[in-house]
Design a protein around this motif. Structure first.
Motif, PDB file in Angstrom:
ATOM      1  N   ARG A  60      -8.851  -4.241  -8.298  1.00  0.00           N
ATOM      2  CA  ARG A  60      -7.975  -5.328  -7.865  1.00  0.00           C
ATOM      3  C   ARG A  60      -7.815  -6.361  -8.974  1.00  0.00           C
ATOM      4  NH1 ARG A  60      -8.806  -9.553  -2.780  1.00  0.00           N
ATOM      5  NH2 ARG A  60      -7.277 -11.083  -3.484  1.00  0.00           N
ATOM      6  N   TYR A  75     -19.069   6.221  -6.576  1.00  0.00           N
ATOM      7  CA  TYR A  75     -18.425   4.931  -6.804  1.00  0.00           C
ATOM      8  C   TYR A  75     -18.885   4.223  -8.066  1.00  0.00           C
ATOM      9  CZ  TYR A  75     -16.313   5.873  -2.381  1.00  0.00           C
ATOM     10  OH  TYR A  75     -15.590   6.478  -1.382  1.00  0.00           O
ATOM     11  N   ASN A 102      -7.658   0.473  -0.212  1.00  0.00           N
ATOM     12  CA  ASN A 102      -8.134   0.785  -1.563  1.00  0.00           C
ATOM     13  C   ASN A 102      -7.148   1.653  -2.345  1.00  0.00           C
ATOM     14  OD1 ASN A 102     -10.460  -0.645  -1.035  1.00  0.00           O
ATOM     15  ND2 ASN A 102     -11.721   1.154  -0.626  1.00  0.00           N
ATOM     16  N   TRP A 103      -6.215   2.293  -1.622  1.00  0.00           N
ATOM     17  CA  TRP A 103      -5.268   3.158  -2.327  1.00  0.00           C
ATOM     18  C   TRP A 103      -4.287   2.360  -3.173  1.00  0.00           C
ATOM     19  CZ3 TRP A 103      -3.551   8.393   0.101  1.00  0.00           C
ATOM     20  CH2 TRP A 103      -4.687   9.153   0.382  1.00  0.00           C
ATOM     21  N   ASN A 135     -16.214  -1.171  -6.656  1.00  0.00           N
ATOM     22  CA  ASN A 135     -15.169  -0.312  -7.199  1.00  0.00           C
ATOM     23  C   ASN A 135     -13.754  -0.816  -6.884  1.00  0.00           C
ATOM     24  OD1 ASN A 135     -13.783   1.960  -5.291  1.00  0.00           O
ATOM     25  ND2 ASN A 135     -15.811   1.510  -4.457  1.00  0.00           N
ATOM     26  N   PRO A 136     -13.397  -1.175  -5.629  1.00  0.00           N
ATOM     27  CA  PRO A 136     -12.036  -1.680  -5.431  1.00  0.00           C
ATOM     28  C   PRO A 136     -11.826  -3.088  -5.968  1.00  0.00           C
ATOM     29  CG  PRO A 136     -13.219  -1.700  -3.361  1.00  0.00           C
ATOM     30  CD  PRO A 136     -14.107  -1.023  -4.354  1.00  0.00           C
ATOM     31  N   ASP A 178      -2.488  -6.640  -2.334  1.00  0.00           N
ATOM     32  CA  ASP A 178      -3.932  -6.750  -2.486  1.00  0.00           C
ATOM     33  C   ASP A 178      -4.411  -8.191  -2.309  1.00  0.00           C
ATOM     34  OD1 ASP A 178      -5.393  -4.447  -2.675  1.00  0.00           O
ATOM     35  OD2 ASP A 178      -5.756  -4.566  -4.824  1.00  0.00           O
ATOM     36  N   ASP A 230       0.848  -1.183   0.000  1.00  0.00           N
ATOM     37  CA  ASP A 230       0.000   0.000   0.000  1.00  0.00           C
ATOM     38  C   ASP A 230       0.894   1.247   0.000  1.00  0.00           C
ATOM     39  OD1 ASP A 230      -2.344   1.407  -0.095  1.00  0.00           O
ATOM     40  OD2 ASP A 230      -2.987   0.938   1.941  1.00  0.00           O
ATOM     41  N   LEU A 265     -13.174  -6.279   1.677  1.00  0.00           N
ATOM     42  CA  LEU A 265     -13.114  -6.454   0.230  1.00  0.00           C
ATOM     43  C   LEU A 265     -13.698  -7.810  -0.160  1.00  0.00           C
ATOM     44  CD1 LEU A 265     -12.366  -5.272  -2.472  1.00  0.00           C
ATOM     45  CD2 LEU A 265     -10.151  -6.403  -2.303  1.00  0.00           C
ATOM     46  N   GLY A 300      -5.287   0.192  -5.221  1.00  0.00           N
ATOM     47  CA  GLY A 300      -5.978   0.203  -6.504  1.00  0.00           C
ATOM     48  C   GLY A 300      -6.004   1.568  -7.151  1.00  0.00           C
TER      49      GLY A 300
END
Length: 542
Positions: A198, A243, A136-137, A193-194, A175, A110, A187, A139
């Protein structure tokens, strides 16, 4: 001729073939305007001495911010003026240099949220998912770095290219640590969205680095997302002004940058098309809002908060036909404006995925209609959520029935989940009524001018809390008759009397929600009540 260079990743060496560059200097007119205006704004936040953007909230005592800096770096590559490329490479080098690289840590791969923060996991800075670090960052930043490689590799030095690919390897491996329900992570494939980002990162990075297991992992994860989508051609994370924009971004990456042997390239175009079909039915060009219900919203009126869907509307039909004002940076949640370079660079290709009839229908109201859909977000949903929305030119009503194992919809956030929404034109602005979620199950009925609500698991402690917008023409209201432009009739087996409070920026007996000042009408059930709590709103423009 493709160049071959060595990439050092966590202690070993991989040989990498450089893919042909996509040249992205010529953007469509709307995309070019979006890039130019957003970059002009971000230029004023750029600290060239540190090669980072200052935090865009302007409330951080001159701390910097990582994610927006990477989006800005992509914009610099797209603009390609003066020393833009040099500055972009400096930003990328700084961000990757601070990436977490210890495989035993949950946040491995990350990126720092800001360069001044202590090391995550140190005794004075405990790991707090979505706070001290945001999974999520990986991604958001990783996919932006992939666009930079795909579109502007020819501008980057060999050392920067190697650094980016090493970073993508680490982010993708990190991830893989994410499993919904484990270590406070949420997740699941349904977290649209993530999860879409991914799957893409894993598929793209695996192919680029000849990592077969990584490629297969991405493909398998994508298939889980596709299976959920194919159930009713809907995203599990449904109808979010923010999103849905990210999901369309991720699906565009599936379509643009992966080969046809990928399930993502095979299914992505139809998923984009079906998502836009739903958006086009919910988008009201007269109100410049997507009608409810909203799974995750950062406000109640897209004319007042900056949504990422507005950036897609901008590149497709122009800024004036989107929900953005002339200076988007002053809108609520404006930090997302920094995402604009990604949307601008992808705009031309994204347009090829959206049918002409949908684009042509985004600028003029098509007539009164009712939209229905169903979607499913396991494991939060005990059963599929069923959506019905009635849309007229100046009044919309949308709601969803659900049965879930927690409060606050798929994201488990009471503030962002809006399961039943009325919006209307007051004569000078858009206002709203939104049901604040206080129950794990809801049954709804939606028809012209009518919204019906039932709590199937409710009891004598249940409440109906209706969040209502403020009005320029009537600053102080005492009851339902004070609403501007709308007659509201309430019938219910709750107590007819209600508690009215005001959530103001500077006071009131309740609080603002997502930066919006609101009126709060709360109905309680009678003492000793038995049965199913019910409420019906009859609403008509006046």
């Amino acid at each position: 001729m493709k160049s071959i260079f060595a990439l050092s990743v966590v202690g070993y060496t991989i040989s990498v073939s450089a893919a042909p560059a996509h040249h992205g200097f010529h953007l469509p007119a709307n995309a070019q305007i979006l890039l130019d205006e957003s970059m002009k704004w971000m230029d004023t936040f750029y600290d060239s001495s540190e090669s980072y953007l200052y935090d865009l909230s302007a409330t951080a005592a001159l701390r910097h911010e990582t994610r927006s800096s990477v989006w800005y770096a992509l914009g610099l590559l797209a603009r390609h003026e003066n020393d833009d490329v040099q500055q972009a490479e400096s930003i990328i080098g700084n961000v990757i240099g601070a990436q977490f690289k210890i495989p035993s840590e949950q946040w491995y791969g990350d990126y720092q949220k800001y360069p001044e923060e202590p090391y995550v996991g140190s005794p004075v800075y405990e790991p707090d998912i979505y706070n001290s670090w945001d999974p999520n960052w990986r991604g958001f930043i990783g996919t932006t770095l992939i666009i930079a490689i795909e579109e502007y590799e020819h501008l980057l030095s060999e050392s920067t290219r190697e650094l980016v690919l090493e970073s993508l390897y680490n982010a993708t491996k990190g991830d893989e640590y994410r499993v919904g329900g484990v270590d406070d992570d949420n997740l699941y494939p349904a977290y649209s969205n993530p999860s879409i980002m991914r799957a893409f990162m894993s598929g793209w990075t695996g192919r680029r680095l000849n990592e077969a297991n990584m490629t297969v992992s991405g493909e398998k994860y994508a298939q889980d997302i596709i299976d959920l989508f194919d159930r009713n051609n809907t995203l599990s994370e449904f109808n979010s002004g923010t999103y849905t924009g990210v999901s369309l971004y991720g699906l565009t990456l599936w379509c643009k940058y992966l080969p046809q042997d990928s399930v993502m390239a095979q299914h992505g175009p139809e998923m984009v098309k079906h998502t836009w079909e739903a958006v086009s039915q919910l988008w009201n060009p007269s109100l410049k809002n997507m009608a409810g219900p909203w799974d995750r919203a950062y406000g109640y009126d897209m004319n007042r908060y900056l949504s990422l869907m507005a950036l897609w509307f901008w590149v497709l039909v122009g800024k004036d036909n989107s929900s953005l004002i002339s200076q988007p940076q002053v809108m609520s949640h404006s930090a997302d404006y920094a995402y604009a370079p990604c949307f601008a660079v992808l705009a031309a290709f994204h347009r090829t995925l959206v049918p002409d009839e949908i684009v042509n229908g985004l600028t003029k109201f098509s007539g009164e209609h009712t939209f229905t859909a169903s979607t499913y977000y396991p494991p939060i949903d005990n059963s599929p959520r069923n959506i019905t929305t009635w849309v007229s030119e100046e009044l919309t009503i949308g709601a969803e029935s659900f049965d879930e194992n927690g409060l606050g919809g798929p994201s488990q956030s009471q503030e962002s989940f809006n399961p039943a929404v009325v919006q209307w034109w007051t004569g000078s602005e858009v206002s709203f009524i939104s049901l604040y979620p206080t129950e794990e199950a809801l049954q709804v009925g939606v028809s012209a001018n009518k919204l019906e609500l039932e709590y199937p698991s409710g009891n004598s402690s249940s409440i109906f809390t209706l969040i209502v917008g403020t009005f320029k023409q009537n600053r102080t209201i005492a009851d339902w008759s004070g609403l501007v432009g709308l007659d509201v009739g309430v019938s219910t087996n709750a107590n007819e009397s209600y508690v009215l409070s005001f959530g103001g920026a500077n006071g009131g007996t309740s609080e603002t929600i997502r930066d919006f000042e609101v009126w709060n009408f709360t109905y309680a059930m009678p003492q000793g009540f038995q049965g199913v709590p019910k409420m019906t709103l009859d609403v008509r423009l006046c």
